[in-house]
Design a protein around this motif. Structure first.
Motif, PDB file in Angstrom:
ATOM      1  N   ALA A  10       0.842  -1.202   0.000  1.00  0.00           N
ATOM      2  CA  ALA A  10       0.000   0.000   0.000  1.00  0.00           C
ATOM      3  C   ALA A  10       0.873   1.247   0.000  1.00  0.00           C
ATOM      4  O   ALA A  10       0.535   2.266   0.603  1.00  0.00           O
ATOM      5  N   ASN A  12       3.493   3.896  -2.459  1.00  0.00           N
ATOM      6  CA  ASN A  12       3.191   4.878  -3.506  1.00  0.00           C
ATOM      7  C   ASN A  12       2.525   4.248  -4.721  1.00  0.00           C
ATOM      8  O   ASN A  12       1.497   4.728  -5.194  1.00  0.00           O
ATOM      9  N   ALA A  15      -0.999   2.214  -3.595  1.00  0.00           N
ATOM     10  CA  ALA A  15      -2.148   3.065  -3.257  1.00  0.00           C
ATOM     11  C   ALA A  15      -2.666   3.784  -4.503  1.00  0.00           C
ATOM     12  O   ALA A  15      -3.876   3.987  -4.673  1.00  0.00           O
ATOM     13  N   THR A  16      -1.741   4.157  -5.398  1.00  0.00           N
ATOM     14  CA  THR A  16      -2.174   4.861  -6.619  1.00  0.00           C
ATOM     15  C   THR A  16      -2.899   3.901  -7.561  1.00  0.00           C
ATOM     16  O   THR A  16      -3.889   4.279  -8.198  1.00  0.00           O
ATOM     17  N   MET A  19      -6.337   3.492  -6.255  1.00  0.00           N
ATOM     18  CA  MET A  19      -7.143   4.677  -6.579  1.00  0.00           C
ATOM     19  C   MET A  19      -7.623   4.638  -8.029  1.00  0.00           C
ATOM     20  O   MET A  19      -8.806   4.839  -8.309  1.00  0.00           O
ATOM     21  N   VAL A  38      -1.613   1.433   7.870  1.00  0.00           N
ATOM     22  CA  VAL A  38      -1.465   2.170   6.600  1.00  0.00           C
ATOM     23  C   VAL A  38      -2.461   1.704   5.518  1.00  0.00           C
ATOM     24  O   VAL A  38      -3.155   2.537   4.916  1.00  0.00           O
ATOM     25  N   PRO A  39      -2.551   0.385   5.250  1.00  0.00           N
ATOM     26  CA  PRO A  39      -3.507  -0.015   4.203  1.00  0.00           C
ATOM     27  C   PRO A  39      -4.945   0.342   4.571  1.00  0.00           C
ATOM     28  O   PRO A  39      -5.711   0.801   3.706  1.00  0.00           O
ATOM     29  N   LYS A  42      -5.339   4.220   4.135  1.00  0.00           N
ATOM     30  CA  LYS A  42      -5.411   4.677   2.739  1.00  0.00           C
ATOM     31  C   LYS A  42      -6.715   4.228   2.097  1.00  0.00           C
ATOM     32  O   LYS A  42      -7.324   4.959   1.309  1.00  0.00           O
ATOM     33  N   ASP A  45      -9.436   6.509   3.332  1.00  0.00           N
ATOM     34  CA  ASP A  45      -9.279   7.822   2.698  1.00  0.00           C
ATOM     35  C   ASP A  45      -9.850   7.782   1.267  1.00  0.00           C
ATOM     36  O   ASP A  45     -10.598   8.680   0.840  1.00  0.00           O
ATOM     37  N   LEU A  46      -9.511   6.722   0.522  1.00  0.00           N
ATOM     38  CA  LEU A  46     -10.023   6.573  -0.847  1.00  0.00           C
ATOM     39  C   LEU A  46     -11.542   6.392  -0.846  1.00  0.00           C
ATOM     40  O   LEU A  46     -12.245   6.920  -1.721  1.00  0.00           O
TER      41      LEU A  46
END
Ligand code: APR
Length: 311
Positions: A10, A12, A15-16, A19, A38-39, A42, A45-46
């Motif tokens: 997860a 850079n 995560a992108t 997204m 972290v996963p 993120k 957040d998404l």
């Protein structure tokens, strides 16, 4: 039923990719990392961006819980360490091979029918690790390199001629590294080969910039490597598979005699569809182009031999 894509790592790139896949509503996304929180953070957040981005893809992030990957059509592996300035992709070999092995063991158990898209570097060698560890059919182990390298080549061609990137097409074959093989003869603008539009000297400069495309970004970022374009490239490959598009893209695939290369993962044009790398497309190469591809294959073979030696 909704499709599911699992993204391992997860960071850079991961995560992108999550997204992009969610925003295109290609599938629900499972995001797995070793990091605590972290996963999940993120993914949440998404999820909270979804009402604004107007999609209903579900994104769930977990730490080390591979049961979430069950039923995935595709697993995209971005786990590993990225490059720092002064490092080559090959410098990541042993660390990322260890990470790849542990990840693929888990995936082969919970998602034995998935198609693997490998992103971690050094890419061609990591595909070997994923292939050997998973025992999957060669059609279901595919590496992301050529789509990214070709996108970089296309971006530079568009800049050079001040034309839309949509008019550009490019092929970059070979390993994902210094020995990659950009093919100007098969690279076009609105169907016209760039060899008729750009001077040989400028093409050489653009090729050089493409070869060093990842390094240029590492040099600027300093704390890591490129991730927007790599994520776009992995997403294009996932889309071709999920939608069974039969799209021909340069991908890292297992060659067994095609292009005169045996038992080696390297980048060549591949037809991507619901079965994965459904067909290897053999295009005619000049002696020079073929020599460059063979040299690139030798570089990959060297890394694969190193891996075997290191166990
Ligand atoms: N299992 C799951 N995730 C892992 C593991 C593992 N065993 N080991 C590391 N990771 C995670 C890290 O915790 C981190 O969140 O992988 C993620 C990598 O993210 P970044 O450090 O941001 O690296 P990124 O830029 O995403 O690059 C990842 O892709 O392009 C390649 O060369 C690049 O190999 C690198 C990979």
């Amino acid at each position: 039923m909704r499709k599911k894509v699992t993204v391992i790592g997860a960071g850079n790139v991961g995560a992108t990719v999550a997204m992009r896949i969610a925003e295109k509503e290609l599938a629900d996304v499972a995001l797995i990392d070793i990091l605590e929180g972290v996963p999940a953070g993120k993914a949440l957040d998404l999820t909270e961006a979804a009402p604004i981005e107007t999609h209903d893809s579900k994104i769930i992030g977990v730490t080390n819980d591979y049961s979430l990957a069950k039923g995935s059509e595709i697993v995209i592996v971005t786990a590993g360490i990225p490059r720092k300035p002064g490092m080559s992709r090959d410098d990541l070999l042993t660390t990322n091979a260890g990470i790849m092995k542990s990840v693929i063991k888990e995936i082969a158990t919970v998602a034995p029918d998935a198609i693997l898209i490998i992103v971690s570097n050094p890419l061609d060698a990591m595909c070997h690790v994923a292939f050997d560890t998973s025992g999957f059919d060669k059609k279901r182990v595919i590496g992301m390199a050529g789509v990214l390298d070709s996108a970089r080549f296309r971006a530079f061609i568009a800049m050079e001629l001040n034309v839309s990137v949509e008019n550009t097409h490019a092929f970059v074959l070979g390993a994902h590294g210094d020995t990659m093989v950009p093919l100007p003869r098969y690279s076009t603008v609105a169907g016209i080969p760039i060899t008729e539009l750009i001077s040989a000297e400028r093409i050489e400069a653009i090729i050089e910039r493409t070869r060093n495309g990842g390094g240029e970004i590492v040099g600027l970022l300093k704390t890591g490597s490129a991730f927007y374009a790599p994520a776009s490239a992995a997403t294009e490959m996932a889309e071709a598979i999920l939608k069974d598009k039969k799209k021909i893209l340069p991908c890292v695939t297992y060659l067994q005699g095609e292009y005169g290369i045996h038992n080696l993962f390297i980048g060549v044009p591949v037809k991507l569809g619901s079965a994965g790398a459904e067909e290897i497309v053999e295009i005619k190469l000049t002696d020079d182009e073929n020599e460059s591809l063979q040299r690139s294959a030798q570089a990959v073979q060297g890394l694969v031999d190193d891996l075997k030696r290191l166990g």
